[in-house]
Design an enzyme around this catalytic site. Structure first.
Site, mmCIF file in Angstrom:
data_model
loop_
_atom_site.group_PDB
_atom_site.id
_atom_site.type_symbol
_atom_site.label_atom_id
_atom_site.label_comp_id
_atom_site.label_asym_id
_atom_site.label_seq_id
_atom_site.Cartn_x
_atom_site.Cartn_y
_atom_site.Cartn_z
ATOM 1 C CG ASP A 16 -3.283 5.291 0.334
ATOM 2 O OD1 ASP A 16 -2.553 5.626 1.376
ATOM 3 O OD2 ASP A 16 -3.376 6.203 -0.535
ATOM 4 C CG HIS A 33 -0.828 4.132 10.675
ATOM 5 N ND1 HIS A 33 -1.038 3.984 9.381
ATOM 6 C CD2 HIS A 33 -0.262 5.470 10.884
ATOM 7 C CE1 HIS A 33 -0.413 4.967 8.791
ATOM 8 N NE2 HIS A 33 0.227 5.857 9.623
ATOM 9 C CG LEU A 127 -3.675 -16.474 1.035
ATOM 10 C CD1 LEU A 127 -4.526 -16.359 -0.309
ATOM 11 C CD2 LEU A 127 -4.314 -15.860 1.974
HETATM 12 C C1 IPE Z 1 1.164 3.816 -0.836
HETATM 13 O O1 IPE Z 1 0.485 4.609 -0.064
HETATM 14 C C2 IPE Z 1 1.995 2.746 0.092
HETATM 15 C C3 IPE Z 1 1.304 1.957 0.943
HETATM 16 C C4 IPE Z 1 0.042 2.043 0.994
HETATM 17 C C5 IPE Z 1 1.829 1.214 2.024
HETATM 18 P P1 IPE Z 1 1.409 6.099 -0.027
HETATM 19 O O2 IPE Z 1 0.101 6.835 0.948
HETATM 20 O O3 IPE Z 1 2.466 5.818 0.693
HETATM 21 O O4 IPE Z 1 1.315 6.669 -1.415
HETATM 22 P P2 IPE Z 1 1.209 7.853 -1.997
HETATM 23 O O5 IPE Z 1 1.917 8.986 -1.273
HETATM 24 O O6 IPE Z 1 -0.316 8.158 -1.848
HETATM 25 O O7 IPE Z 1 1.479 7.808 -3.297
HETATM 26 C C1 IPE Z 2 -1.523 3.788 4.070
HETATM 27 O O1 IPE Z 2 -2.217 4.953 4.810
HETATM 28 C C2 IPE Z 2 -0.605 3.051 5.319
HETATM 29 C C3 IPE Z 2 0.807 3.463 4.736
HETATM 30 C C4 IPE Z 2 1.247 4.156 3.697
HETATM 31 C C5 IPE Z 2 1.823 2.804 5.909
HETATM 32 P P1 IPE Z 2 -1.597 6.291 4.738
HETATM 33 O O2 IPE Z 2 -0.737 6.423 6.047
HETATM 34 O O3 IPE Z 2 -0.743 6.414 3.545
HETATM 35 O O4 IPE Z 2 -2.958 7.437 4.836
HETATM 36 P P2 IPE Z 2 -3.109 8.596 4.006
HETATM 37 O O5 IPE Z 2 -2.961 7.936 2.800
HETATM 38 O O6 IPE Z 2 -2.031 9.656 4.263
HETATM 39 O O7 IPE Z 2 -4.323 8.979 4.606
HETATM 40 MG MG MG Z 3 -1.599 7.196 1.659
#
Ligand code: IPE
Ligand code: IPE
Ligand code: MG
Length: 254
Positions: A16, A33, A127
């Protein structure tokens, strides 16, 4: 009860913070990303080196379908790019690739690349690398419950004989057998929540929440997380007894 002395067999990571990482640098979210996706390879190889047997990476949740089309399309392009770029390296390392989640929702262009790569790596015995894509733990449990109910209706099973182990087989990573339960969950980006990830399998996992965002997560961070896991006392609801000592002489001679 088990004191932790071994490398966690199954590590699961909630990758995240890509968007915030980019925004803090005054870049669009997709920049995060791109950087985040480029980190995955080194983390997979490090997990393998550390002796981890199964690594599950949360890449896209059921809820992430609500994101803007432009962002989702970048995420799919990055998945395709990862698969094309890393398949040979994964194969060299004997990595078996699996997907969990509702991948039927993915565009056919993504599936055209994804399916053959998964199939080519499916016989590997190293793995067990799982990408959770279009994944939600509640949805996974619901699907398992439906499949189980069908088996009962068709008289293949009887509800009274259902065990935790029996139910686990209906879950998306049931084929991992004893490796399905997660030992260590790591979440980056300073959020203290699970966001619908592996709810059943992480019932007794250890958790590590890190401030740094996923694009900054390095192999050394995985090593540190494993080291910190090794210091934990996993009691599974039991008690940790002190080591046995022989009784003092005066007590035994009485
Ligand atoms: C969780 O992150 C999903 C992934 C890392 C793929 P999100 O950014 O979607 O989750 P919330 O919104 O913080 O709960
Ligand atoms: C995690 O990073 C990747 C996905 C959930 C696809 P985020 O896109 O949620 O990044 P933040 O949490 O908004 O910074
Ligand atoms: Mg996120």
């Amino acid at each position: 009860m088990k004191n932790v002395t071994k490398t966690p067999a199954h590590v699961a990571i909630i990758m995240d913070g890509n968007g915030r990482w980019a925004q803090r640098r005054h870049h669009p979210r997709i920049f995060g990303h791109i950087r985040g996706a480029s980190r995955i390879r080194d983390i997979v190889l490090e997990a393998d080196r550390l002796g981890v047997k199964a690594l599950t990476l949360y890449a896209f949740s059921t809820e992430n379908w609500e994101r803007p089309e432009a962002e989702k399309s970048v995420l799919w392009k990055l998945l395709i790019k990862f698969l094309k770029r890393e398949e040979a390296e994964l194969a060299r390392n004997g990595v078996r690739l699996r997907m969990i989640g509702d991948i039927d929702r993915l565009d056919s262009k993504v599936r055209e690349v994804l399916d053959p790569v998964v199939s080519r790596l499916s016989e590997n015995t190293g793995l067990q690398l799982t990408f959770a894509v279009s994944y939600g733990a509640r949805q996974e449990i619901l699907l398992a419950a439906k499949a189980y109910a069908r088996d009962c209706l068709e008289k293949r099973l009887c509800p009274d004989s259902l065990s935790e182990e029996g139910f686990s087989k209906y879950l998306a990573n049931g084929d991992l057998g004893p490796l399905a339960d997660v030992d260590l969950v790591i979440r980056t980006s300073g959020e203290f929540r699970i966001s619908n990830f592996l709810l059943w399998q992480s019932a007794y996992a250890e958790y590590i929440f890190l401030e740094k965002c996923w694009p900054d997560f390095l192999p050394v961070d995985l090593r540190n997380a494993v080291e910190s896991y090794l210091k934990r006392d996993r009691r599974f609801g039991g008690v940790t007894l002190p080591p046995l000592r022989s009784a003092p002489k005066e007590e035994t001679s009485a």
